[in-house]
Design an enzyme around this catalytic site. Structure first.
Site, mmCIF file in Angstrom:
data_model
loop_
_atom_site.group_PDB
_atom_site.id
_atom_site.type_symbol
_atom_site.label_atom_id
_atom_site.label_comp_id
_atom_site.label_asym_id
_atom_site.label_seq_id
_atom_site.Cartn_x
_atom_site.Cartn_y
_atom_site.Cartn_z
ATOM 1 N N LEU A 61 30.098 37.349 30.768
ATOM 2 C CA LEU A 61 30.050 36.304 31.793
ATOM 3 C C LEU A 61 30.116 36.874 33.203
ATOM 4 O O LEU A 61 29.444 36.369 34.105
ATOM 5 C CB LEU A 61 31.171 35.295 31.557
ATOM 6 C CG LEU A 61 30.838 34.306 30.438
ATOM 7 C CD1 LEU A 61 32.038 33.424 30.112
ATOM 8 C CD2 LEU A 61 29.635 33.443 30.810
ATOM 9 N N GLY A 120 29.270 40.131 34.355
ATOM 10 C CA GLY A 120 28.067 40.885 34.704
ATOM 11 C C GLY A 120 26.809 40.031 34.635
ATOM 12 O O GLY A 120 25.904 40.161 35.468
ATOM 13 N N SER A 143 43.023 29.448 19.579
ATOM 14 C CA SER A 143 43.049 29.155 21.017
ATOM 15 C C SER A 143 44.347 28.506 21.495
ATOM 16 O O SER A 143 44.946 27.665 20.815
ATOM 17 C CB SER A 143 41.894 28.213 21.346
ATOM 18 O OG SER A 143 42.072 27.675 22.623
ATOM 19 N N ARG A 166 51.771 32.364 28.366
ATOM 20 C CA ARG A 166 51.650 33.182 27.155
ATOM 21 C C ARG A 166 52.745 34.225 27.013
ATOM 22 O O ARG A 166 53.228 34.472 25.908
ATOM 23 C CB ARG A 166 50.293 33.883 27.177
ATOM 24 C CG ARG A 166 49.192 32.886 27.046
ATOM 25 C CD ARG A 166 47.841 33.501 27.215
ATOM 26 N NE ARG A 166 46.843 32.453 27.022
ATOM 27 C CZ ARG A 166 45.547 32.627 27.142
ATOM 28 N NH1 ARG A 166 45.072 33.818 27.462
ATOM 29 N NH2 ARG A 166 44.717 31.641 26.948
ATOM 30 N N HIS A 189 45.559 40.681 23.587
ATOM 31 C CA HIS A 189 44.461 39.764 23.847
ATOM 32 C C HIS A 189 43.669 40.078 25.107
ATOM 33 O O HIS A 189 42.446 39.989 25.130
ATOM 34 C CB HIS A 189 45.055 38.361 23.952
ATOM 35 C CG HIS A 189 44.078 37.291 24.249
ATOM 36 N ND1 HIS A 189 43.093 36.920 23.358
ATOM 37 C CD2 HIS A 189 43.914 36.500 25.327
ATOM 38 C CE1 HIS A 189 42.380 35.935 23.880
ATOM 39 N NE2 HIS A 189 42.843 35.674 25.075
ATOM 40 N N GLU A 236 36.924 41.032 33.697
ATOM 41 C CA GLU A 236 38.153 41.577 33.101
ATOM 42 C C GLU A 236 38.331 43.064 33.396
ATOM 43 O O GLU A 236 39.441 43.590 33.345
ATOM 44 C CB GLU A 236 38.165 41.309 31.581
ATOM 45 C CG GLU A 236 39.522 41.607 30.965
ATOM 46 C CD GLU A 236 39.635 41.228 29.497
ATOM 47 O OE1 GLU A 236 38.847 40.380 29.020
ATOM 48 O OE2 GLU A 236 40.516 41.778 28.818
ATOM 49 N N ARG A 280 48.140 36.587 32.761
ATOM 50 C CA ARG A 280 47.050 35.650 33.068
ATOM 51 C C ARG A 280 47.325 34.302 32.431
ATOM 52 O O ARG A 280 47.704 34.227 31.262
ATOM 53 C CB ARG A 280 45.724 36.194 32.544
ATOM 54 C CG ARG A 280 44.594 35.217 32.691
ATOM 55 C CD ARG A 280 43.282 35.821 32.276
ATOM 56 N NE ARG A 280 43.140 36.036 30.860
ATOM 57 C CZ ARG A 280 42.797 35.091 29.979
ATOM 58 N NH1 ARG A 280 42.607 33.842 30.364
ATOM 59 N NH2 ARG A 280 42.664 35.401 28.700
ATOM 60 N N LEU A 313 37.706 33.234 32.309
ATOM 61 C CA LEU A 313 36.318 32.796 32.471
ATOM 62 C C LEU A 313 36.093 32.374 33.918
ATOM 63 O O LEU A 313 35.058 32.659 34.519
ATOM 64 C CB LEU A 313 36.013 31.630 31.525
ATOM 65 C CG LEU A 313 36.220 31.912 30.027
ATOM 66 C CD1 LEU A 313 35.811 30.699 29.196
ATOM 67 C CD2 LEU A 313 35.409 33.124 29.574
HETATM 68 C C1 FAD Z 1 39.167 35.492 21.236
HETATM 69 C C2 FAD Z 1 39.220 35.312 22.731
HETATM 70 C C3 FAD Z 1 39.196 34.044 23.264
HETATM 71 C C4 FAD Z 1 39.247 33.867 24.644
HETATM 72 N N1 FAD Z 1 39.222 32.600 25.153
HETATM 73 C C5 FAD Z 1 39.251 32.436 26.498
HETATM 74 C C6 FAD Z 1 39.209 31.132 27.063
HETATM 75 O O1 FAD Z 1 39.139 30.130 26.360
HETATM 76 N N2 FAD Z 1 39.239 31.024 28.411
HETATM 77 C C7 FAD Z 1 39.309 32.110 29.234
HETATM 78 O O2 FAD Z 1 39.326 31.944 30.456
HETATM 79 N N3 FAD Z 1 39.320 33.358 28.715
HETATM 80 C C8 FAD Z 1 39.296 33.548 27.395
HETATM 81 N N4 FAD Z 1 39.324 34.808 26.875
HETATM 82 C C9 FAD Z 1 39.186 35.951 27.782
HETATM 83 C C10 FAD Z 1 37.720 36.076 28.218
HETATM 84 O O3 FAD Z 1 36.882 35.760 27.139
HETATM 85 C C11 FAD Z 1 37.362 37.465 28.706
HETATM 86 O O4 FAD Z 1 38.321 37.930 29.611
HETATM 87 C C12 FAD Z 1 36.016 37.446 29.410
HETATM 88 O O5 FAD Z 1 35.042 36.842 28.603
HETATM 89 C C13 FAD Z 1 35.576 38.839 29.792
HETATM 90 O O6 FAD Z 1 34.298 38.744 30.359
HETATM 91 P P1 FAD Z 1 33.608 40.007 31.002
HETATM 92 O O7 FAD Z 1 32.251 39.587 31.428
HETATM 93 O O8 FAD Z 1 34.505 40.611 32.021
HETATM 94 O O9 FAD Z 1 33.505 41.075 29.807
HETATM 95 P P2 FAD Z 1 32.810 40.989 28.348
HETATM 96 O O10 FAD Z 1 32.423 39.634 27.970
HETATM 97 O O11 FAD Z 1 33.705 41.763 27.454
HETATM 98 O O12 FAD Z 1 31.463 41.769 28.546
HETATM 99 C C14 FAD Z 1 31.425 43.161 28.630
HETATM 100 C C15 FAD Z 1 29.992 43.601 28.771
HETATM 101 O O13 FAD Z 1 29.991 44.973 29.082
HETATM 102 C C16 FAD Z 1 29.104 45.663 28.218
HETATM 103 N N5 FAD Z 1 29.612 47.030 28.131
HETATM 104 C C17 FAD Z 1 30.880 47.437 27.881
HETATM 105 N N6 FAD Z 1 30.952 48.767 27.992
HETATM 106 C C18 FAD Z 1 29.712 49.202 28.315
HETATM 107 C C19 FAD Z 1 29.165 50.467 28.591
HETATM 108 N N7 FAD Z 1 29.900 51.588 28.604
HETATM 109 N N8 FAD Z 1 27.835 50.546 28.852
HETATM 110 C C20 FAD Z 1 27.061 49.418 28.870
HETATM 111 N N9 FAD Z 1 27.554 48.189 28.667
HETATM 112 C C21 FAD Z 1 28.856 48.094 28.394
HETATM 113 C C22 FAD Z 1 29.059 44.869 26.959
HETATM 114 O O14 FAD Z 1 27.857 45.125 26.283
HETATM 115 C C23 FAD Z 1 29.138 43.441 27.524
HETATM 116 O O15 FAD Z 1 27.864 43.039 27.911
HETATM 117 C C24 FAD Z 1 39.313 34.988 25.492
HETATM 118 C C25 FAD Z 1 39.357 36.264 24.955
HETATM 119 C C26 FAD Z 1 39.343 36.433 23.574
HETATM 120 C C27 FAD Z 1 39.491 37.807 23.017
#
Ligand code: FAD
Length: 667
Positions: free
Chosen positions: A44, A46, A285, A338, A430, A454, A464, A470
């Site tokens: 979300l 990137g 959740s 939490r 988590h 994140e 958090r 999100l």
């Molecule tokens: C089960 C679960 C439920 C959750 N529910 C909620 C919720 O209801 N509400 C809320 O606010 N938060 C929730 N969270 C937290 C939230 O989902 C995450 O913090 C958030 O989605 C992280 O988004 P992000 O884009 O930072 O990273 P991510 O979604 O982890 O994306 C990481 C990206 O980086 C890429 N990547 C990683 N390393 C490399 C690399 N070296 N080279 C190339 N690409 C790479 C991956 O391919 C991916 O595209 C939840 C977390 C979990 C585990």
């Protein structure tokens, strides 16, 4: 040690972001076409950044290790996303969201960033609705809300228990539009293995094509890291199996400071561990705490009988149950944050009141909600004197509508029907509040290198609040970075394309190739998972929910020993130039083995308890976290100097001008 400059604009907090935007340097549309930006990670954070930057006119190259942005870990997000829309008319406002978030983070986050986050939160919902994200609606057709921990209002927008999936599909659609226009070049199944600096600025990355094994050079005028959190340093976590710290750790080694590594979130409502061979934990959740009541038996003999399978929870009378969160925290009850809920569960289980065979589980019970909703439905339907069975059935249908997929998931994993018997839950790793240090512009300590979502140390302080990740990821990607990056790139309009034919790219590529070759050629005896599990055990037992000086010192030594053994005896099967998941894992675990040590070092240095960082030496009389604002109201930002043990601590002193620093209480 230096004091870090967070580059927070001057002026009243309510005006900072507006004034910033009005005065920031802009890049004209014609010049944007000559500027390249690399975005690593298309979850979300990137994905929203890539789509927005491409929409602005920049040339974006986006990288993800999965076969599609749709598979990013963000898709797993269940419960919802916060925004201060005040649709419920229950007293919400930007200030209240700001206040809740700073308090929820135990006063260890940067005020100005959090206020900006609250300020843009409403726009995120509008943006996502415009993309077609099917948020839940109330019977009148308006967007519905529910509550998450640590707040007294309902501000969480949701799509059943699949909010992340729906948001990611919206974001992916926005990306796809730009991919089709040629403004985003998407590199799926590519893993970034290093950042390349030229004249001190981030100018590109080295990536491995995970299908062919080819090592590639990519250049840009700026690099954005959006690679998610490092919860998998614990081996078992609710994160996706592939979630890793490699990109964040690699940029740290190239000069980006790493902030608050010890601040991790242990989530209270996860399905308990079932055995030693498990490789993944599953979240239930937090939204379930809107309707589920958490309890353990009040009497130790009942707890023992339940543990031995001689007593069923449904057979226990109300007065024999201890709804310990409602008892200890009457104001917030089951919706305490939490960290508080996790510690309370651990306290009960450590005292012997756990409810599964291992004694590491508490109940999450919906019986009262079935009755409450069922009675209401019976009234709505005009049923006179409905039987208890009818009421329960009506109530269960409402709960199914709200959380059906979560109940189904639970039943599939535990083989018990949670409509009939209470769910069992236990805390699990988590989310990571720590991450790459960034200033108000979301820029790291390396010029031209940004970090969002994140992966950065973020706006959540030491804990958090639910549904805020999100919000932060999408705020960063859709609404913050598109402004702040322009300020930097305005100086780059005459630079021209960055060549990859330079000694900096040569060196970075050579080092990566050597390391990959080492893994393949090392005739070791143990698998990568063997080391990852060992590390995870040390992290959980000694750097987990409760930490103390003795254990932290032991953990540092043990992690160093595991790391040494890893580099001697790791065995990686397969070849370099093919799809080789074991080779991918080897690099990631190598980085976890360094990060884990810094994590423990950071926890050892922070002689206080705050949020998810709980030091057993610093506890109030009633067992709550005891902060030390005089000495620790700062962000610790570590500089890499060759080894985690030699990392240098820099401090960003936190200022609280708009919120009074006080003891966090949810009573
Ligand atoms: C089960 C679960 C439920 C959750 N529910 C909620 C919720 O209801 N509400 C809320 O606010 N938060 C929730 N969270 C937290 C939230 O989902 C995450 O913090 C958030 O989605 C992280 O988004 P992000 O884009 O930072 O990273 P991510 O979604 O982890 O994306 C990481 C990206 O980086 C890429 N990547 C990683 N390393 C490399 C690399 N070296 N080279 C190339 N690409 C790479 C991956 O391919 C991916 O595209 C939840 C977390 C979990 C585990």
């Amino acid at each position: 040690m230096t004091t870090l400059n967070s580059r927070v604009p001057e002026g009243p907090i309510k005006d900072k972001w507006t004034t910033y935007k009005e005065n920031v340097n802009l890049v004209n549309p014609a010049n944007k076409r000559n500027i390249d930006i690399i975005v690593v990670g298309t979850g979300l954070a990137g994905g929203s950044a890539a789509a927005s930057l491409a929409e602005l006119g920049y040339n974006v190259k986006a990288f993800a290790y999965q076969d599609s942005p749709r598979r990013a870990h963000s898709i797993a997000a269940q419960g919802g996303i916060n925004a201060a829309k005040n649709y419920q008319n229950d007293g919400d406002s930007n200030y209240r969201l700001f206040y809740d978030t700073v308090k929820g983070g135990d006063y260890r986050s940067r005020e100005a960033n959090v206020f900006r986050l609250a300020e843009v939160s409403g726009a995120i919902i509008d943006q996502c609705v415009a993309q077609g994200v099917p948020f839940a609606r109330d019977y009148g057709g308006l967007l519905d809300n529910r509550s998450f921990g640590g707040v007294l209002v309902s501000r969480t927008f949701y799509a059943k228990g699949q909010t992340g999936q729906q948001l990611l599909l919206g974001c992916y659609a926005a990306m796809n539009r730009q991919i089709a226009r040629g403004k985003i070049e998407m590199f799926n199944r590519h893993e970034m293995l290093d950042v390349v600096k030229v004249d001190g600025k981030a100018r590109g990355i080295i990536a491995r094509d995970l299908v062919t094994g080819e090592i590639e050079r990519h250049s840009a005028h700026a690099v954005v890291i959006a690679t998610g959190g490092y919860g998998n340093v614990y081996f078992l976590s609710t994160n996706a199996m592939g979630s890793n710290a490699t990109a964040a750790w690699k940029v740290h080694k190239k000069g980006a400071y790493f902030a608050n590594p010890c601040m991790t979130q242990i989530h209270p409502t996860c399905i308990p561990r079932s055995g030693d061979y498990q490789s993944k934990l599953t979240l239930m959740s937090e939204s379930l705490r809107n309707d589920g009541r958490i309890w353990v038996p009040a009497k130790i003999e009942d707890a023992k009988a339940i543990q031995e399978g001689k007593l069923k929870p449904t057979a226990l009378a109300e007065e024999d149950r201890d709804y310990y969160l409602e008892r200890r925290y009457p104001a917030y009850g089951n919706l305490v944050p939490r960290d508080v809920a996790s510690r309370a569960a651990k306290e009960r289980c450590d005292a012997g009141y756990g409810v599964n065979a291992t004694g590491e589980a508490v109940y999450l019970d919906f019986a009262a909600a079935f009755e409450r909703y069922g009675s209401e439905q019976a009234k709505i339907k005009g049923l006179e004197n409905p039987s208890k069975e009818v009421i329960i059935e009506l109530g269960q249908a409402i709960i199914e509508g709200k959380y059906g997929n979560l109940f189904q998931m639970y039943e599939k994993i535990i083989a018990e029907n949670p409509y009939e018997t209470p769910m069992m839950i236990y805390p699990a790793t988590h989310y990571t509040m720590g991450g790459v240090w960034v200033d108000y512009n979301l820029m790291t300590t390396v010029p031209g290198l940004y970090c969002i979502g994140e992966a950065n140390f973020s706006d959540h302080g030491a804990n958090r609040l639910g549904a805020s990740a999100l919000m932060q990821g999408l705020a960063d990607g859709y609404f913050v970075l598109p402004y702040t990056i322009g300020d930097y790139l305005a100086d780059d309009i005459r630079t021209g394309a960055i060549s990859t034919d330079s000694k900096e790219f040569d060196t970075a590529e050579k080092e990566i190739k050597e390391k990959l070759e080492f893994f393949i050629n090392n005739e070791g005896t143990h698998s990568v998972d063997y080391y990852h599990k060992k590390l995870g055990l040390v992290m959980w037992n000694k750097v987990g929910m409760a930490r103390n000086e003795k254990h932290l010192k032991e953990a540092i030594k043990e992690i160093q020993d595991i790391r040494e053994d890893f580099w001697k005896n790791v065995k990686v099967p397969g070849d370099l130039n093919e799809l080789n998941p074991e080779l991918e894992k080897a690099g990631r675990v190598a980085d976890f083995l360094e990060l884990g040590e810094l994590f423990a070092k950071d926890a050892l240095e922070r002689n206080e308890s705050c949020g998810g960082h709980f030091r057993e030496e610093y506890v109030t009389e009633d067992g709550e976290a005891l902060r030390d604002d005089k000495n620790f109201a700062y962000v610790s930002a570590w500089e890499y100097t060759g080894k985690p043990s030699e990392a240098i601590l820099h401090k960003e002193q936190l200022e609280f001008k708009d919120i009074e620093l006080k003891t966090r209480s949810y009573k």
